[in-house]
Write an enzyme that holds these catalytic residues in place. Structure first.
Site, PDB file in Angstrom:
ATOM      1  N   TYR A  44       0.838  -1.202   0.000  1.00 25.95           N
ATOM      2  CA  TYR A  44       0.000   0.000   0.000  1.00 25.95           C
ATOM      3  C   TYR A  44       0.872   1.251   0.000  1.00 25.95           C
ATOM      4  O   TYR A  44       0.911   1.997  -0.941  1.00 25.95           O
ATOM      5  CB  TYR A  44      -0.938  -0.034   1.204  1.00 25.95           C
ATOM      6  CG  TYR A  44      -1.991   1.055   1.187  1.00 25.95           C
ATOM      7  CD1 TYR A  44      -3.107   0.938   0.368  1.00 25.95           C
ATOM      8  CD2 TYR A  44      -1.869   2.186   1.988  1.00 25.95           C
ATOM      9  CE1 TYR A  44      -4.081   1.926   0.338  1.00 25.95           C
ATOM     10  CE2 TYR A  44      -2.839   3.179   1.972  1.00 25.95           C
ATOM     11  CZ  TYR A  44      -3.940   3.047   1.145  1.00 25.95           C
ATOM     12  OH  TYR A  44      -4.896   4.037   1.117  1.00 25.95           O
ATOM     13  N   SER A 101      -6.441   0.901  -4.361  1.00 25.87           N
ATOM     14  CA  SER A 101      -6.613   2.299  -3.982  1.00 25.87           C
ATOM     15  C   SER A 101      -5.273   3.022  -4.113  1.00 25.87           C
ATOM     16  O   SER A 101      -4.711   3.081  -5.208  1.00 25.87           O
ATOM     17  CB  SER A 101      -7.187   2.381  -2.565  1.00 25.87           C
ATOM     18  OG  SER A 101      -7.641   3.681  -2.282  1.00 25.87           O
ATOM     19  N   ASP A 123     -17.930   3.258  -7.250  1.00 22.78           N
ATOM     20  CA  ASP A 123     -16.808   3.719  -6.432  1.00 22.78           C
ATOM     21  C   ASP A 123     -16.809   5.241  -6.446  1.00 22.78           C
ATOM     22  O   ASP A 123     -16.359   5.870  -7.401  1.00 22.78           O
ATOM     23  CB  ASP A 123     -15.486   3.180  -6.979  1.00 22.78           C
ATOM     24  CG  ASP A 123     -14.314   3.481  -6.048  1.00 22.78           C
ATOM     25  OD1 ASP A 123     -14.496   4.285  -5.107  1.00 22.78           O
ATOM     26  OD2 ASP A 123     -13.230   2.920  -6.256  1.00 22.78           O
ATOM     27  N   HIS A 150     -15.846   1.064  -3.566  1.00 22.19           N
ATOM     28  CA  HIS A 150     -14.405   1.047  -3.322  1.00 22.19           C
ATOM     29  C   HIS A 150     -13.958  -0.233  -2.628  1.00 22.19           C
ATOM     30  O   HIS A 150     -12.770  -0.512  -2.546  1.00 22.19           O
ATOM     31  CB  HIS A 150     -14.026   2.268  -2.482  1.00 22.19           C
ATOM     32  CG  HIS A 150     -12.568   2.585  -2.516  1.00 22.19           C
ATOM     33  ND1 HIS A 150     -11.902   2.933  -3.672  1.00 22.19           N
ATOM     34  CD2 HIS A 150     -11.626   2.590  -1.536  1.00 22.19           C
ATOM     35  CE1 HIS A 150     -10.634   3.156  -3.403  1.00 22.19           C
ATOM     36  NE2 HIS A 150     -10.431   2.949  -2.119  1.00 22.19           N
TER      37      HIS A 150
END
Length: 753
Positions: free
Chosen positions: A509, A590, A681, A720
């Protein structure tokens, strides 16, 4: 798959409008696919249909896809429990019997008594099965009757989910917010616990809001956005303005709700709020980005006999965005806050609301020399539960709430405290422990027993066909490009042979102070079992694994450090013979999708494939859509700060796709890529993925050496990721693994011992 016999894909020809451009700081930027920013245009709809007509057949052509999905479903089918919590005289917990689309909330009148379903989101959606194979046919059909007539009314199941909830102080009224199709939008409703009776009102225009009950059990504080002409169903792209805090009395219409707090001069602020344990103080915590907040309070005891009748006067505590503050507990006017003010790995400070000036603050639990203070809670009147991170793993401690003195540790294995259920007025607490090879164990601590208090086993998950002794999970450290020591977890089968022939997934991430701790995942486990592969999770800079300094070293002008960390992590896996470049997939979602795009552009020679889910890929215009402006704390603002603009222009995946004849590392083609996005999303809107795939196919789709697929999968009735039904989650994982198998030409080995 639509392609020539030599493996080349025939990608849709998307219209390019090279006349569309904009200018930042004297630099003109072409935006030929600006039209894809309109999700409602016929041209965008046709583009999505054409893309799915390529991606779906390719994914479904995987010879082992059905078996992968079957095995994954079998493993998923085990009971899953949340930590129990108390509300009034009753206990509550979430439970999923196995493959239910949503977990249901259960009620118990006593801890050892029988449980009964109290609230089941599965009953709110038609109970059927969504067919992903029909996705490209129905993606933008808007008339429900047409869908029903073609496919029956049960096509989409479990797409209504519980967004948040809170019980009244006496436990007699259940306030809950529902979201539809994965959108961040929610509507708040109320239910009487004893009878199950639903109150008539519905509170709308709610997004990113908690629910806080006044202690008289009369009403709740919540936040909402004003009514506008734009739609609010999760498919909109407009930027959000004017978040406000309201007070609602249960049993009245929303139109009668009372505006409590607003900042009209700052329409982009998002207003957080919470009540003190005693119910006396209301704290308002505005944020303008994804880090640092202000802090105000109001004393509810100062209200007149008529109660809340309008905006309340807020007393400031913090008026500059320079640190994070979150409420922990209070004794009278003396309040404890967890903060990174003058403490990069967090401390707890005491603020006396009668003298809230910073000069009067005092350190209550000082910053640890190395461990990150991750969370704090209170229990049993006078005890403070602290959860630290030590080299990314959880450490759980008990302290005295009056003095701050440490009372004891709760021994833990290598892993994370996934959730903690504790309240100051109750004499017990529960916590759930999780790790790569531990699918979830719940412990209970009874403070009526003699000290030192023991964490007793309350519940342990049992996953069908999984034996943790068959696997190895370990933590390694590698040295990044600038000499920084970076941790990474690696998981593989016990009989794994470290000779460089195995496929691997590198997951991460690297942003927004988010820490990736050891966590059980059927996604990586299915990959390991299906292909005898390796799963690696890199804790790159930009996350919160080592506090604010670690975060700062991977954001704004130092964002490249995050991508350097991932690329060196890939080199480590290759050099140490866990895998080889052509069998390595980089995966992220994301902000992690940004990481995937940047790394594939910069070092395509390190990866055979990439999966970027709901990724932030247009870093020149991200701040213009829905809540994208909040992300400038990590990315910078390309429109207002020239240094940040120049930096992002070098990183933005959409704007940095290398040409076919100048791929770094002397590679002949771009790695195989699967983009994942969803029509609802409203956080990272689909236009990021749509514009990126259009540009990528334009640049590389005609390269005669480009046989690796460059495709996108667009999900319907999904957002999302939050609240995604189990069926959709399993389908998405199976599709991703099928993509990896096809793209990397792997052998399915899931049926071997």
């Amino acid at each position: 798959m639509e392609g020539d016999t030599d493996g080349h894909f025939k990608y849709p020809v998307a219209r390019r409008d090279d006349s569309v451009e904009y200018e930042y700081f004297g630099t003109k930027i072409k935006d030929p696919y600006r039209w894809l920013e309109d999700p409602d245009s016929d041209e965008t709809k046709q583009f999505v249909l054409a893309q799915n007509e390529i991606s779906l057949p390719y994914i479904n052509s995987c010879s082992a896809k059905a078996r992968i999905q079957e095995r994954l479903t079998e493993m998923w089918d085990y009971p899953k429990y949340s930590t129990p919590g108390r509300a009034g005289p009753r206990y509550y917990h979430f439970m999923n019997t196995g493959v239910q689309n949503q977990s249901a909330l259960y009620l118990q009148n006593s801890l050892n008594g029988p449980s009964q379903v109290f609230f089941d989101p599965n009953t709110l959606s038609p109970d059927g099965s969504s067919s992903y194979s029909l996705l490209h046919l129905i993606l933008y059909v808007k008339v429900d009757s047409v869908i029903d007539s073609l496919y029956g009314p049960n096509l989409f199941s479990g797409t209504i989910s519980l967004n948040t909830y809170n019980f009244s102080e006496d436990g007699e009224i259940f306030a809950y917010a529902l979201s539809e199709a994965g959108s961040d939008w929610a509507s708040i409703r109320f239910k009487k616990v004893s009878t199950g009776e639903e109150y008539p009102e519905v509170l709308k225009r709610v997004k990113f809001s908690g629910i806080e009950w006044t202690h008289d059990n009369v009403g709740v504080f919540y936040s909402k956005y004003p009514e506008t002409d734009s739609k609010a169903d999760g498919t909109e792209t407009v930027s959000m303005d004017s978040n406000k805090v309201f007070y609602h009395r249960v049993g009245t219409e929303q139109s009668e709700d009372i505006l409590v707090a607003e900042f009209p001069d700052e329409p982009k602020w998002l207003l957080g709020f919470n009540l003190s344990d005693c119910g006396r103080y209301l704290f308002i915590t505005p944020v303008k980005e994804c880090k640092e907040n202000l802090l105000f309070f109001f004393d509810l005891n100062s209200l007149g006999p008529e109660g809340i009748v309008g905006k309340v006067p807020l007393t400031p505590i913090v008026t500059k965005f320079e640190a994070d503050y979150s409420y922990v507990a209070n004794t009278g006017s003396k309040v404890l806050f967890r903060t990174n003010k003058n403490a990069p790995i967090y401390q707890i400070i005491e603020v006396d609301l009668e003298h809230p000036e910073e000069s009067n603050w005092r350190s209550f639990i000082p910053e640890h020399e190395s461990d990150v203070l991750d969370s704090a809670a209170t229990v049993n009147k006078d005890k403070l539960v602290l959860c630290y991170m030590r080299d990314v793993c959880s450490v759980l401690q008990l302290h005295d709430l009056n003095t701050g003195a440490k009372l004891q540790d709760f021994p833990l294995d290598v892993g994370q405290v996934l959730s903690l259920s504790a309240r100051r007025k109750y004499d017990e607490m529960f916590f759930k422990f999780d790790s790569f090879l531990e699918p979830g164990t719940i412990y209970r601590v009874d403070f009526n027993s003699p000290a030192p208090w023991k964490a007793d086993l309350y519940w342990k998950a049992d996953v069908k066909g999984f034996n943790k002794d068959d696997f190895v999970a370990k933590q390694v450290f590698f040295t990044s490009k600038d000499g920084t020591r970076v941790p990474m977890f690696i998981v593989h089968r016990k009989d794994f042979v470290q000779d460089g022939t195995a496929p691997a997934i590198l997951y991460g991430y690297g942003g927004f102070n988010v820490s990736l701790q050891p966590s059980f995942s059927l996604t990586f486990l299915s990959f390991i079992q299906s292909f005898h592969g390796v799963f690696a999770e890199a804790n790159a800079r930009g996350g919160g694994e080592y506090g604010e300094k670690w975060h700062n070293e991977g954001r704004l002008l130092k964002k490249q450090n995050c991508y350097d960390d991932f690329q060196v992590a890939a080199e480590y896996l290759i050099n140490e013979k866990y895998t080889q470049a052509k069998k390595l997939t980089i995966e992220g979602y994301s902000n992690g999708g940004f990481t995937v795009g940047a790394c594939l552009n910069q070092r395509p020679d390190l990866f055979g494939a990439g999966i970027a889910g709901v990724g932030v890929l247009d870093l020149m215009r991200f701040h213009k859509f829905t809540v994208g402006y909040l992300w400038t704390s990590d990315y910078g603002n390309p429109e207002e700060n020239e240094d940040q603009f120049r930096n992002l222009l070098k990183l933005s995946p959409l704007h940095c796709i290398p040409s076919a004849d100048s791929l770094p590392g002397n590679t002949e083609q771009y790695p195989a890529l699967l983009l994942l996005t969803a029509d609802h999303d409203d956080r990272v809107v689909p236009l990021h993925s749509l514009k990126f795939i259009a540009e990528l196919q334009h640049v590389h789709g005609h390269n005669p050496k480009q046989t690796n697929p460059l495709i996108i999968r667009v999900e319907t009735k999904a957002g999302h990721g939050g609240g995604k039904p189990t069926k959709k989650r399993i389908e998405e994982i199976a599709d991703s693994l099928a993509f990896i198998m096809n793209a990397l030409k792997l052998e399915y080995r899931g049926d071997e011992n």
